[in-house]
Design a protein around this motif. Structure first.
Motif, PDB file in Angstrom:
ATOM      1  N   HIS A  96       6.798 -19.584 -29.047  1.00 31.35           N
ATOM      2  CA  HIS A  96       5.610 -19.985 -29.803  1.00 31.35           C
ATOM      3  C   HIS A  96       4.305 -19.545 -29.142  1.00 31.35           C
ATOM      4  N   ALA A  97       4.394 -18.634 -28.203  1.00 37.11           N
ATOM      5  CA  ALA A  97       3.176 -18.118 -27.558  1.00 37.11           C
ATOM      6  C   ALA A  97       2.256 -17.502 -28.611  1.00 37.11           C
ATOM      7  N   GLY A  98       0.981 -17.727 -28.449  1.00 37.13           N
ATOM      8  CA  GLY A  98       0.005 -17.107 -29.352  1.00 37.13           C
ATOM      9  C   GLY A  98      -0.298 -17.944 -30.580  1.00 37.13           C
ATOM     10  N   LEU A  99       0.315 -19.115 -30.698  1.00 38.30           N
ATOM     11  CA  LEU A  99       0.153 -19.899 -31.917  1.00 38.30           C
ATOM     12  C   LEU A  99      -1.276 -20.415 -32.104  1.00 38.30           C
ATOM     13  N   GLU A 100      -2.049 -20.414 -31.020  1.00 35.04           N
ATOM     14  CA  GLU A 100      -3.446 -20.867 -31.130  1.00 35.04           C
ATOM     15  C   GLU A 100      -4.266 -19.907 -32.009  1.00 35.04           C
ATOM     16  N   TYR A 101      -3.745 -18.725 -32.271  1.00 34.51           N
ATOM     17  CA  TYR A 101      -4.434 -17.806 -33.184  1.00 34.51           C
ATOM     18  C   TYR A 101      -4.191 -18.154 -34.663  1.00 34.51           C
ATOM     19  N   ALA A 102      -3.160 -18.941 -34.927  1.00 30.71           N
ATOM     20  CA  ALA A 102      -2.703 -19.100 -36.316  1.00 30.71           C
ATOM     21  C   ALA A 102      -3.631 -19.996 -37.129  1.00 30.71           C
ATOM     22  N   ASP A 103      -3.835 -19.615 -38.370  1.00 30.61           N
ATOM     23  CA  ASP A 103      -4.546 -20.469 -39.326  1.00 30.61           C
ATOM     24  C   ASP A 103      -3.590 -21.454 -39.979  1.00 30.61           C
ATOM     25  N   SER A 104      -2.333 -21.086 -40.029  1.00 32.77           N
ATOM     26  CA  SER A 104      -1.330 -21.987 -40.599  1.00 32.77           C
ATOM     27  C   SER A 104       0.014 -21.652 -39.969  1.00 32.77           C
ATOM     28  N   TYR A 105       0.888 -22.630 -40.018  1.00 36.86           N
ATOM     29  CA  TYR A 105       2.183 -22.525 -39.336  1.00 36.86           C
ATOM     30  C   TYR A 105       3.157 -23.417 -40.079  1.00 36.86           C
ATOM     31  N   CYS A 106       4.418 -22.997 -40.152  1.00 37.26           N
ATOM     32  CA  CYS A 106       5.417 -23.912 -40.719  1.00 37.26           C
ATOM     33  C   CYS A 106       6.761 -23.738 -40.056  1.00 37.26           C
ATOM     34  N   PHE A 107       7.525 -24.813 -40.092  1.00 35.37           N
ATOM     35  CA  PHE A 107       8.949 -24.726 -39.754  1.00 35.37           C
ATOM     36  C   PHE A 107       9.693 -25.741 -40.622  1.00 35.37           C
ATOM     37  N   ASP A 108      11.014 -25.583 -40.682  1.00 34.56           N
ATOM     38  CA  ASP A 108      11.848 -26.393 -41.570  1.00 34.56           C
ATOM     39  C   ASP A 108      12.695 -27.386 -40.785  1.00 34.56           C
ATOM     40  N   PRO A 109      12.291 -28.635 -40.709  1.00 30.36           N
ATOM     41  CA  PRO A 109      13.228 -29.633 -40.159  1.00 30.36           C
ATOM     42  C   PRO A 109      14.553 -29.662 -40.934  1.00 30.36           C
TER      43      PRO A 109
END
Lengths: 486, 486
Positions: free
Chosen positions: B297-310
């Motif tokens: 998950h490196a670099g996620l601070e750049y993201a405007d949106s993020y998702c994952f599926d529990p």
């Protein structure tokens, strides 16, 4: 590989623990249903109350028994709920659920299968196809929507998604089949009445038309139904401006008043101009299980697509929107994307339905099960009795309004929604709504008709009886007396 | 009104009948879970078998006991299922469910509340906000996604819908806030790698860009991860052509091989050009509950949106996609539509979250409950144990592949998916897959890597143990022997 024989084991709930805890949860729900009518319909705590009662971070170690979560449900969550299954919940539209629906959905959760492709769980797809034909039979929908012909049905999460999918298929058709590759032309136009649901404008926005791409057609001031002449005029004006009419959404049972658009006239116009007709019967579609209410569905043979929500008034828990198209090939062509990892022999053969191509998401839950449980428990006659009960109770309430000179009915009530108001200013009516809702004994909502504040009394919860209707009326009448007395 | 006192009564299931039938359904599920490993993983009947066993019309009279439906489940439906919870189901990605998830969802079904607005069930909204913060804490997501700042999380049905919502918000931003009113400009462009999920192209199509509006960026042939230089080149080429780069979708854990795109480099490019970055970690996001896997998950601070599926690998049944945005105001502005019938004091105050503005549909189920049950049952440590179990079992399987000279690993296996093939032609590999799947003892799926047919062994079902992995390997190795022997 001896070191790898030491397995890391997560503390899964085994089947016997599930059996024990499952009985406890079932009991909790049975008790909730047995007592829901004694609770305030709506909570009175300010925003943030529930959140403030919860830890800000998750537990590090688990192992909390299900009973501890049920205790927190009672202490924290339930007091913060608006109880949609309460017999005195009269807001919005009903969101029925029922015992058989909950049990069918429980089976779906327990099986945990994914019905995105026929191959990923054939029974999930086939039961859904059969159940959609059952529903079409129950509502006496035109043959063109049955899977035995070129059409077919699918369960969407909501009427909003059904409208979106219909809009996308309509754009694909309007583009001559180029939409899926080249995108939209901003000159495409969507039409609905000024009383059409907000999801129609939202669908057009999502599809890239912008809110400006939706034309709001005037309604008859007496019936709140779309004026066919106004629709024709809007279409002609757009054509003259070089725009492209792509879809008309007609409504059977509008949200504000349950008005019924004149689908026969609207359908004839759509046929004349070659425009996709989607009919949104989200709420009132359920009424068509009763032959005496099928007048509302006249003209449906013109529709390219149609939907209604069993999760509103047909005793099937959210989410369950029933959506049909007259030409399934057109829909599939618009929406299909086939990556290698989803290819399989059954799909390649063309002999099966892959419902992922009928919807926005890829994955899908086995939602046909709850419909199956509901239809077998109630049968057509039981569902008819439920609808008739709502209609009768609405007539009862309307009679009480009509008999009180201080009040007036604000619209017709062909189904189980009664729109009414005090013969007084908007602020008095708003105060009436706020006052009765603040008691926690009922919950009603409002709309505006021709600019005037109007109360909505939406009946249809399975637990609602004549006593609840009479109590609601007494509360309204008494509160009005206080408000109208200087 | 004496005639109206005769009420029409539908045969509703009363709480005591629900209690009894509910116990029976819970027992049925417990028995199913206890025996699922003994069933064939997939059915072998041809298309139409299930449908042919069902009546073509619904019953007229109801009253069938739930036990009759359970009997038909056993006789007709279960034999037609692909058993996703089977310990030897290794297809696609796992679709975990668990006892606590099923029970949390059962409570949701029983309550039957609608969380479209805060006001329509405050606890539903507030528990969801808290739970999304819990998940962000569990995965150690950047602070910008927490509700305490400008961001926030919401449950979507699936990663497909999350990608669509991200795309819409990105288009709104790219248009300078005009998109919601005036619609899209066909020159907007979406970017993902050639291994990005098909839902990215589908989202762009739904949004009106057409499939032509999506740019498929080349991947590194060794890692299958997006090449930042190729992304930059595509952006530059589009800009030179007068097109408008609107959104980049990077993937953490691609569907074919679980490749991890270089988000730090991709994010820097997005920041440089002012392009919305959405990160799709549908499958692999769950891995971030383990600190040793957070490199992904490196670099996620750049993201405007993020998702994952529990609902994939985190023991929470479908549907449950966790979606976050860094700026919730931007998302809400893009998607909100406010008709009079939804207006209420709490929404007007601006002090509450109305999740209908964060998604495509209007209605929404109380899905936070199943997450709540899961997180309290397992705790962070229990979830970590589940993920580590899958990773260890994948390592075990990969070791077996590596030790057999007839086979080769086709990609790295950082999580719990192993891609492999026989060192043989595509048709031999396809025959191997068909042969092992035809036994009903396992179910694997396939992909193509650089054009070559490749088998996928996706591990992660809660019931899967080393024995199931070893049995699968033995079956593959034995079948390969028969195929390779002339």
């Amino acid at each position: 590989m001896p070191d790898q024989l030491v397995e890391v084991t997560a503390p899964h709930m085994d089947p016997e623990e599930f059996r024990r805890a499952g009985h406890a949860v079932v009991d909790w729900i049975a008790d909730y249903w047995a007592t829901v009518g004694q609770r305030p319909v709506t909570p009175s705590d300010p925003p943030g109350t529930v959140a403030a009662a919860l830890p800000t971070t998750p537990p590090t170690t688990g192992g909390e028994p299900v009973e501890a979560v049920l205790a927190d449900l009672d202490a924290i969550v339930v007091p913060g709920l608006t109880h949609w299954q309460h017999p005195s919940f009269f807001g919005y539209f009903p969101a029925n659920t029922s015992g058989p629906s909950v049990l069918g959905d429980l089976v779906s959760s327990g099986l945990g299968v994914q019905g995105m492709l026929w191959a990923t769980s054939p029974a999930s797809t086939e039961l859904e196809t059969v159940l959609m034909d059952w529903l079409a039979h129950l509502l006496d929908l035109p043959q063109r929507f049955r899977s035995t012909g070129t059409g077919g049905g699918v369960i969407q999460d909501s009427a909003s998604s059904a409208t979106l999918v219909a809009t996308l298929a309509a754009l694909h058709r309007a583009s001559g089949g180029r939409w899926r590759d080249t995108g939209i032309d901003r000159r495409y136009r969507a039409y609905t009445s000024t009383h059409g649901h907000s999801s129609i404008e939202k669908a057009a926005r999502i599809a890239g038309l912008g809110s400006d791409g939706t034309r709001a057609i005037d309604v008859d001031p007496d019936t709140q139904a779309m004026l066919p002449a106004a629709l024709r005029a809007a279409i002609e004006a757009d054509l003259a401006a070089g725009d492209v009419p792509a879809i008309v959404v007609a409504t059977i049972g509008t949200t504000s008043t349950t008005a019924v658009d004149p689908v026969p006239e609207i359908g004839a116009i759509c046929a004349e101009y070659g425009i996709w007709l989607h009919v949104d019967a989200a709420y009132a579609g359920a009424a068509a299980v009763c032959p005496e209410l099928r007048w509302s569905h006249a003209g449906l043979e013109y529709a390219d697509s149609y939907c209604f929500d069993p999760h509103k008034w047909l005793l099937t828990g959210f989410d369950c929107d029933a959506f049909w198209v007259a030409d399934r090939a057109e829909l599939i062509e618009a929406l299909t994307v086939l990556p290698e990892f989803l290819r399989n022999a059954a799909s390649d053969s063309g002999a099966v339905i892959d419902y992922r191509d009928w919807q926005v998401p890829l994955g899908r839950r086995f939602r046909a099960l709850k419909l199956w449980f509901v239809l077998r428990w109630y049968g057509a006659e039981g569902l008819q009795a439920h609808i008739r009960s709502g209609v009768r109770l609405a007539e009862r309430f309307a009679d009480q309004v009509r008999a009180d000179d201080r009040f007036e009915l604000a619209a017709a009530h062909p189904f189980a929604l009664v729109c009414f108001r005090l013969r007084a200013d908007d602020d008095v009516n708003a105060a009436l709504l706020a006052s009765v809702n603040a008691t926690g004994r009922v919950h009603l909502t409002h709309t505006r008709l021709a600019g005037r504040y109007t109360l909505r009394m939406a009946i249809g919860s399975p637990q609602t009886t004549a006593t609840h209707i009479d109590d609601a009326w007494t509360l309204l009448a008494t509160t009005a007396k206080d408000l109208l007395t200087p």
